[in-house]
Design an enzyme around this catalytic site. Structure first.
Site, PDB file in Angstrom:
ATOM      1  N   ASN A   9     -32.267   5.090  11.881  1.00 27.43           N
ATOM      2  CA  ASN A   9     -30.872   5.305  12.283  1.00 27.43           C
ATOM      3  C   ASN A   9     -30.181   6.014  11.115  1.00 27.43           C
ATOM      4  OD1 ASN A   9     -28.182   5.140  12.964  1.00 27.43           O
ATOM      5  ND2 ASN A   9     -28.076   2.891  12.873  1.00 27.43           N
ATOM      6  N   TRP A  10     -29.994   7.310  11.271  1.00 27.58           N
ATOM      7  CA  TRP A  10     -29.441   8.109  10.160  1.00 27.58           C
ATOM      8  C   TRP A  10     -27.940   7.925  10.017  1.00 27.58           C
ATOM      9  CZ3 TRP A  10     -32.352  13.442  11.122  1.00 27.58           C
ATOM     10  CH2 TRP A  10     -33.726  13.234  10.960  1.00 27.58           C
ATOM     11  N   GLU A 101     -22.043  -1.901  13.310  1.00 25.30           N
ATOM     12  CA  GLU A 101     -20.947  -1.046  12.826  1.00 25.30           C
ATOM     13  C   GLU A 101     -20.037  -0.661  13.983  1.00 25.30           C
ATOM     14  OE1 GLU A 101     -23.548   1.664  10.797  1.00 25.30           O
ATOM     15  OE2 GLU A 101     -23.962   0.068   9.367  1.00 25.30           O
ATOM     16  N   GLY A 238     -31.903   1.850   8.408  1.00 27.24           N
ATOM     17  CA  GLY A 238     -30.775   2.720   8.073  1.00 27.24           C
ATOM     18  C   GLY A 238     -31.071   3.510   6.812  1.00 27.24           C
ATOM     19  N   GLY A 239     -30.570   3.021   5.684  1.00 33.20           N
ATOM     20  CA  GLY A 239     -30.665   3.739   4.405  1.00 33.20           C
ATOM     21  C   GLY A 239     -32.037   4.326   4.094  1.00 33.20           C
TER      22      GLY A 239
HETATM   23  P1  PGA Z   1     -29.913  -0.544   6.547  1.00 35.05           P
HETATM   24  O1  PGA Z   1     -29.292  -0.365   8.012  1.00 35.05           O
HETATM   25  O2  PGA Z   1     -31.400  -0.350   6.693  1.00 35.05           O
HETATM   26  O3  PGA Z   1     -29.275   0.535   5.709  1.00 35.05           O
HETATM   27  O4  PGA Z   1     -29.569  -1.910   6.093  1.00 35.05           O
HETATM   28  C1  PGA Z   1     -29.920  -0.928   9.122  1.00 35.05           C
HETATM   29  C2  PGA Z   1     -29.144  -0.624  10.367  1.00 35.05           C
HETATM   30  O5  PGA Z   1     -27.915  -0.592  10.316  1.00 35.05           O
HETATM   31  O6  PGA Z   1     -29.721  -0.400  11.443  1.00 35.05           O
END
Ligand code: PGA
Length: 254
Positions: A9-10, A101, A238-239
């Site tokens: 998930n960018w 989010e 994410g990151g």
């Molecule tokens: P993160 O994000 O790996 O940066 O903690 C995960 C996500 O929000 O799907």
């Protein structure tokens, strides 16, 4: 046997050239070494303006395309929104729905998520439906209740047959982007609960078929242990998905 799904998930990151280069690096590595990276399914979820560009890169490869959000109506006067059929048209297989989010920053309710899930399924997309508790809720011992409520609220009206297309992502809010990961035991406990909820709501076959991803600070060095848990079927990343070698490291850990 459930094939694990590792989805990147960018979020609201990267520009066109970077997005294309990242997708190219991932596709190239998977093609070159399917023994190392081919045990799990990989999906990339770029910002929507780059879906088309990334679609061109992943075309003909085993890497799937996913969107980060969509609207619950089929078409019409909804300025700024995107429909399920547009996402299908551009090559998406998946759509992330109910990400924390969107729930917490943009105020999406379970009912909003539910409408989107039903529309996505009708439109031939596989929704990745996110659930997870905040730190305050965990400390108050409410994790199981929160997950239960989000499950039933977000998935109301989804048939057993449709449920086969759904991926659930358990993402404790306190672990997202914070560098704090749930321990494999903490994660597995909630995943096992979710599996029981699936069995209670549907049946054993559905509970055994549905993939439940973990998300929240997944990195190459913690992925293998998380992914080795019985009820963890992949990761929503994410990151670490913004760097090809890190995303590939997680894929290799599966
Ligand atoms: P993160 O994000 O790996 O940066 O903690 C995960 C996500 O929000 O799907």
């Amino acid at each position: 046997m459930r094939t694990p799904l590792i989805a990147g998930n960018w979020k609201m990151n990267l520009h066109r050239a970077e997005a294309v280069a990242l997708a190219e690096a991932v596709v190239k590595a998977i093609k070159a070494d399917s023994g190392k990276y081919g045990k799990a399914e990989a999906a990339l979820c770029p910002p929507s303006v780059y879906l088309d560009a990334v679609a061109q890169v992943v075309k003909g490869s085993s890497v799937a395309l996913g969107a980060q959000n969509m609207y619950h109506e089929a078409n019409g006067a909804f300025t700024g929104e995107l429909s399920a059929s547009m996402l299908r048209d551009v090559g998406c297989k998946y759509v992330v729905l109910g990400h924390s989010e969107r729930r917490h920053i943009l105020g999406e309710s379970n009912q909003d998520v539910n409408r989107k899930v039903l529309t996505a399924l009708k439109g031939g997309l596989s929704p990745i439906v996110c659930v997870g508790e905040t730190l305050q809720q965990r400390e108050a011992g409410q994790t199981a209740d929160v997950v239960w409520e989000q499950f039933f609220g977000s998935l109301a009206g989804v048939s057993a047959e449709q449920m086969q297309q759904v991926v659930i992502a358990y993402e404790p809010v306190w672990a997202i982007g914070t560098g704090k990961t749930a321990t494999p035991q903490q994660a597995e406990e909630v995943h096992a609960d979710l599996r029981k909820i699936l069995e209670f709501r549907y049946n054993t076959a559905t509970a055994q078929a549905v993939r439940i991803q973990y998300g929240g600070s997944v990195k190459p060095d913690n992925a293998a242990e998380l992914l080795s848990q019985k009820n963890i079927d992949g990761a929503l990343v994410g990151g670490a998905s913004l760097k090809a070698e890190q995303f590939l490291g997680i894929l290799a850990g599966a």
